[in-house]
Design a protein around this motif. Sequence first.
Motif, PDB file in Angstrom:
ATOM      1  N   THR A  57       0.849  -1.189   0.000  1.00 53.84           N
ATOM      2  CA  THR A  57       0.000   0.000   0.000  1.00 53.84           C
ATOM      3  C   THR A  57       0.891   1.247   0.000  1.00 53.84           C
ATOM      4  N   TYR A  58       0.299   2.375  -0.302  1.00 53.13           N
ATOM      5  CA  TYR A  58       1.023   3.638  -0.274  1.00 53.13           C
ATOM      6  C   TYR A  58       1.626   3.872   1.108  1.00 53.13           C
ATOM      7  N   GLU A  59       0.833   3.598   2.140  1.00 56.68           N
ATOM      8  CA  GLU A  59       1.308   3.800   3.513  1.00 56.68           C
ATOM      9  C   GLU A  59       2.524   2.916   3.807  1.00 56.68           C
ATOM     10  N   GLN A  60       2.518   1.676   3.332  1.00 58.88           N
ATOM     11  CA  GLN A  60       3.663   0.779   3.550  1.00 58.88           C
ATOM     12  C   GLN A  60       4.892   1.282   2.803  1.00 58.88           C
ATOM     13  N   VAL A  61       4.723   1.677   1.558  1.00 50.62           N
ATOM     14  CA  VAL A  61       5.851   2.145   0.748  1.00 50.62           C
ATOM     15  C   VAL A  61       6.458   3.407   1.355  1.00 50.62           C
TER      16      VAL A  61
END
Length: 179
Positions: free
Chosen positions: A45-49
Amino acid sequence: MTTQKSQQATFAGGCFWCMVKPFDEQPGIQSVVSGYTGGEIENPTYEQVCTNLTGHYEAVQITFDPSIYPYAKLVETYWQLIDPTDPGGQFFDRGHSYKTAIFYHTEEQKQIAEQSKKNLIEKGIFSKPIVTEILPAKPFYQAEGYHQGYYKKNSTRYNAYFEGSGRKHFIESHWGNEK
């Protein structure tokens, strides 16, 4: 999806919002998708990246017809969108996920990218060494829908970011009207 007449190119150049518009709607460009590549986990996800812990880069994957818009032209355009001398990200976006890289899908793409990088170094446009890596393509994961075509959906925010991040000034100061 590629057809017999289409190929894929994948470029990391910092915030993917700024990497879509210059390629989008060019002759021979079939699609430009924002996403993540180069990392070790599936479907990030964007948050993970954004944690810079997944190993992914923000990138765009371009499906194109090389008989209309050759890969060498894509690479040339790519160089004019980034600061290839910044090892820590792009403009005010910092961290691994914002680093630059060309991800090649074929040996021919690798050779074209390497030659292009060599030519750029020889031109002496930049006072610092070029640190953009040329890497084998890895799985590409499409970013969330709100990231796709951001410059069209949120043009005011996109334009403010493009200018406020320093990207616009950098491009104009190094490439002028060439782009």
